[in-house]
Design a protein around this motif. Structure first.
Motif, PDB file in Angstrom:
ATOM      1  N   GLY A 175      57.026  23.076   0.515  1.00 16.66           N
ATOM      2  CA  GLY A 175      56.125  24.060   0.167  1.00 16.66           C
ATOM      3  C   GLY A 175      55.244  23.757  -1.250  1.00 16.66           C
ATOM      4  N   ASP A 176      56.167  23.572  -2.365  1.00 15.69           N
ATOM      5  CA  ASP A 176      55.553  23.496  -3.533  1.00 15.69           C
ATOM      6  C   ASP A 176      54.635  22.307  -3.681  1.00 15.69           C
ATOM      7  N   THR A 177      54.949  21.250  -2.941  1.00 14.36           N
ATOM      8  CA  THR A 177      54.304  19.747  -2.947  1.00 14.36           C
ATOM      9  C   THR A 177      52.815  20.116  -2.337  1.00 14.36           C
ATOM     10  N   LEU A 178      53.089  20.820  -1.279  1.00 15.89           N
ATOM     11  CA  LEU A 178      51.646  21.192  -0.456  1.00 15.89           C
ATOM     12  C   LEU A 178      50.569  22.142  -1.083  1.00 15.89           C
ATOM     13  N   SER A 179      51.313  23.186  -1.698  1.00 16.49           N
ATOM     14  CA  SER A 179      50.404  24.007  -2.524  1.00 16.49           C
ATOM     15  C   SER A 179      50.000  23.437  -3.916  1.00 16.49           C
ATOM     16  N   THR A 180      50.773  22.571  -4.437  1.00 20.71           N
ATOM     17  CA  THR A 180      50.168  21.883  -5.642  1.00 20.71           C
ATOM     18  C   THR A 180      49.082  20.749  -5.368  1.00 20.71           C
ATOM     19  N   LEU A 181      49.526  20.135  -4.348  1.00 17.83           N
ATOM     20  CA  LEU A 181      48.191  18.990  -3.887  1.00 17.83           C
ATOM     21  C   LEU A 181      46.855  20.006  -3.391  1.00 17.83           C
ATOM     22  N   PHE A 182      47.135  21.108  -2.786  1.00 20.23           N
ATOM     23  CA  PHE A 182      45.928  21.662  -2.278  1.00 20.23           C
ATOM     24  C   PHE A 182      45.073  22.177  -3.381  1.00 20.23           C
ATOM     25  N   VAL A 183      45.859  22.662  -4.572  1.00 20.69           N
ATOM     26  CA  VAL A 183      44.960  23.017  -5.882  1.00 20.69           C
ATOM     27  C   VAL A 183      44.452  21.840  -6.390  1.00 20.69           C
ATOM     28  N   ARG A 184      45.340  20.781  -6.579  1.00 16.28           N
ATOM     29  CA  ARG A 184      44.890  19.508  -7.330  1.00 16.28           C
ATOM     30  C   ARG A 184      43.836  18.786  -6.552  1.00 16.28           C
ATOM     31  N   VAL A 185      43.832  18.760  -5.267  1.00 18.43           N
ATOM     32  CA  VAL A 185      42.970  17.952  -4.510  1.00 18.43           C
ATOM     33  C   VAL A 185      41.975  18.824  -4.134  1.00 18.43           C
ATOM     34  N   ALA A 186      42.256  19.580  -3.144  1.00 22.05           N
ATOM     35  CA  ALA A 186      41.121  20.412  -2.469  1.00 22.05           C
ATOM     36  C   ALA A 186      40.189  21.419  -3.304  1.00 22.05           C
ATOM     37  N   LEU A 187      40.993  21.936  -4.367  1.00 23.39           N
ATOM     38  CA  LEU A 187      40.101  22.738  -5.206  1.00 23.39           C
ATOM     39  C   LEU A 187      40.022  22.236  -6.537  1.00 23.39           C
ATOM     40  N   SER A 188      40.230  20.882  -7.046  1.00 24.81           N
ATOM     41  CA  SER A 188      40.021  20.309  -8.164  1.00 24.81           C
ATOM     42  C   SER A 188      39.413  19.066  -8.202  1.00 24.81           C
ATOM     43  N   ALA A 189      39.661  18.036  -7.080  1.00 23.20           N
ATOM     44  CA  ALA A 189      39.395  16.842  -7.415  1.00 23.20           C
ATOM     45  C   ALA A 189      37.709  16.693  -7.451  1.00 23.20           C
ATOM     46  N   TRP A 190      37.001  17.513  -6.910  1.00 26.13           N
ATOM     47  CA  TRP A 190      35.820  17.269  -7.149  1.00 26.13           C
ATOM     48  C   TRP A 190      34.924  17.176  -8.413  1.00 26.13           C
ATOM     49  N   TRP A 191      35.740  17.573  -9.544  1.00 26.93           N
ATOM     50  CA  TRP A 191      35.152  17.879 -10.956  1.00 26.93           C
ATOM     51  C   TRP A 191      36.075  17.582 -11.930  1.00 26.93           C
ATOM     52  N   SER A 192      37.075  16.956 -11.429  1.00 26.61           N
ATOM     53  CA  SER A 192      38.245  16.834 -12.359  1.00 26.61           C
ATOM     54  C   SER A 192      38.027  15.592 -13.338  1.00 26.61           C
ATOM     55  N   HIS A 193      39.159  14.752 -13.442  1.00 23.68           N
ATOM     56  CA  HIS A 193      38.891  13.729 -14.760  1.00 23.68           C
ATOM     57  C   HIS A 193      37.705  12.573 -14.680  1.00 23.68           C
ATOM     58  N   TRP A 194      37.621  12.251 -13.348  1.00 22.28           N
ATOM     59  CA  TRP A 194      36.527  11.411 -12.862  1.00 22.28           C
ATOM     60  C   TRP A 194      35.416  11.825 -13.543  1.00 22.28           C
ATOM     61  N   ALA A 195      34.833  13.140 -13.416  1.00 15.63           N
ATOM     62  CA  ALA A 195      33.727  13.608 -13.969  1.00 15.63           C
ATOM     63  C   ALA A 195      33.550  13.425 -15.383  1.00 15.63           C
ATOM     64  N   MET A 196      34.507  14.229 -16.054  1.00 20.57           N
ATOM     65  CA  MET A 196      34.879  14.147 -17.577  1.00 20.57           C
ATOM     66  C   MET A 196      34.704  12.595 -18.290  1.00 20.57           C
ATOM     67  N   THR A 197      35.361  11.836 -17.714  1.00 15.98           N
ATOM     68  CA  THR A 197      35.241  10.521 -18.176  1.00 15.98           C
ATOM     69  C   THR A 197      33.858   9.728 -17.872  1.00 15.98           C
ATOM     70  N   ALA A 198      33.383  10.066 -16.554  1.00 14.52           N
ATOM     71  CA  ALA A 198      32.061   9.179 -16.292  1.00 14.52           C
ATOM     72  C   ALA A 198      31.053   9.569 -17.141  1.00 14.52           C
ATOM     73  N   VAL A 199      31.076  11.069 -17.664  1.00 14.61           N
ATOM     74  CA  VAL A 199      30.044  11.591 -18.880  1.00 14.61           C
ATOM     75  C   VAL A 199      30.478  10.821 -20.027  1.00 14.61           C
ATOM     76  N   ALA A 200      31.649  10.923 -20.508  1.00 11.00           N
ATOM     77  CA  ALA A 200      31.724  10.264 -21.961  1.00 11.00           C
ATOM     78  C   ALA A 200      31.597   8.760 -21.693  1.00 11.00           C
ATOM     79  N   GLY A 201      31.738   8.113 -20.503  1.00 13.23           N
ATOM     80  CA  GLY A 201      31.587   6.867 -20.355  1.00 13.23           C
ATOM     81  C   GLY A 201      30.101   6.445 -20.410  1.00 13.23           C
ATOM     82  N   ALA A 202      29.291   7.168 -19.843  1.00  9.17           N
ATOM     83  CA  ALA A 202      27.701   7.163 -20.110  1.00  9.17           C
ATOM     84  C   ALA A 202      27.331   7.269 -21.363  1.00  9.17           C
ATOM     85  N   GLY A 203      27.820   8.177 -22.366  1.00  6.61           N
ATOM     86  CA  GLY A 203      27.465   7.977 -23.677  1.00  6.61           C
ATOM     87  C   GLY A 203      27.849   6.760 -24.113  1.00  6.61           C
ATOM     88  N   LEU A 204      28.957   6.192 -24.094  1.00 13.00           N
ATOM     89  CA  LEU A 204      29.487   4.772 -24.757  1.00 13.00           C
ATOM     90  C   LEU A 204      28.713   3.494 -23.980  1.00 13.00           C
TER      91      LEU A 204
END
Length: 283
Positions: A175-204
């Protein structure tokens, strides 16, 4: 490539980071095997789909796929290993200065944007130093930055599975695994680390690839991209609007998309002129 010092920095960082990741995660995976299995079943497809998506960005897809894999490897291991150690030390320092109550509330929003974004964008810099013709402008920096952030994001999500199980006492592993993955993937993956580093990478990428622009302008754009990526990270990790994932996250996606459009415009307007020189460097 292997004759350049940057390659050995990349290789050493990935090796040490992989060791840190393994000694941190494997013992927990052995204890919580169901959580580990569920995490892998969910996160491996996320990694593959994300890789397919970001690899289709034009400057990335026209280069050997091995360079994209090197970017992901740095995110999974090099950047993660550096950030894992740095976060622990930096949080301890903030706690001593500001107190445990402050660091519990604001520590992640202060520490992670600095440590993690610097560690991740360092991967884009290493690629530019290893393969000088690879990072041709902001769009290439965006694409390789997104791949680095994706790798970091997936490993961090996997670690959070075990953190959540342990924090809850280890009695509801599935249950804890599924709830964590729901938050980390379904609710967060769309704008998480990839987006932040893509923006920083564009500047570099602008700094490294736009040699036709004045150095002052290149430096300002490079620094601006890094600071914007850090600001995105700080906003996401801040205690403001707890639980409002869409409200906090959607603006980050909009920022990343806006940076992508600007970088793509730069690529499309410059490419017909730059292509012959870039092809000559590549060969």
């Amino acid at each position: 490539m292997i004759g350049r010092p940057a390659f050995w920095v990349w290789a050493t960082g990935c090796a040490l980071g992989a060791y840190t990741t393994l000694i941190t995660i494997v013992p927990q995976a052995n204890v919580f095997s169901s959580g580990a299995l569920i995490g892998l079943v969910v996160l491996i497809p996320v990694l593959l789909v994300g890789f397919w998506l970001f690899h289709h960005i034009r400057p990335v897809r026209t280069n050997p796929v091995g360079y994209a894999l090197m970017a992901v490897a740095w995110g999974c291991f090099g950047a993660f290993g550096v950030a894992f150690a740095a976060n622990t030390a930096f949080l301890g320092l903030v706690g001593k200065v500001a107190g445990l109550e402050f660091v519990d509330q604001w520590g992640d929003a202060i520490v992670a944007p600095i440590d993690e974004e610097l560690a991740k964008v360092a991967g884009v810099a290493l690629l530019a130093l290893m393969i000088p013709w690879l990072i041709t402008g902001p769009l290439a920096g965006f694409g390789y930055g997104a791949l680095i952030g994706l790798g970091f994001q997936v490993v961090e999500d996997f670690l959070y599975v075990f953190n959540s199980i342990i924090a809850a006492g280890g009695i509801q592993e599935v249950g804890d695994t599924l709830s964590t993955l729901f938050v980390r993937v379904a609710l967060s993956a769309w704008w998480s680390h990839w987006a932040m580093t893509a923006v920083a990478g564009a500047g570099l990428g602008y700094f490294a690839g736009r040699a036709d622009r004045p150095m002052r302008r290149r430096a300002l754009v490079g620094l601006g991209g890094l600071l914007l990526g850090m600001a995105m990270h700080a906003w996401w990790d801040s205690p403001a609007l707890p639980g409002a994932f869409l409200v906090k996250g959607f603006p980050l996606l909009l920022v990343a998309f806006a940076v992508f459009l600007v970088a793509r415009h730069d690529e499309r307007t410059r490419f017909p002129v730059a292509a012959p020189a870039e092809i000559q460097r590549a060969t």
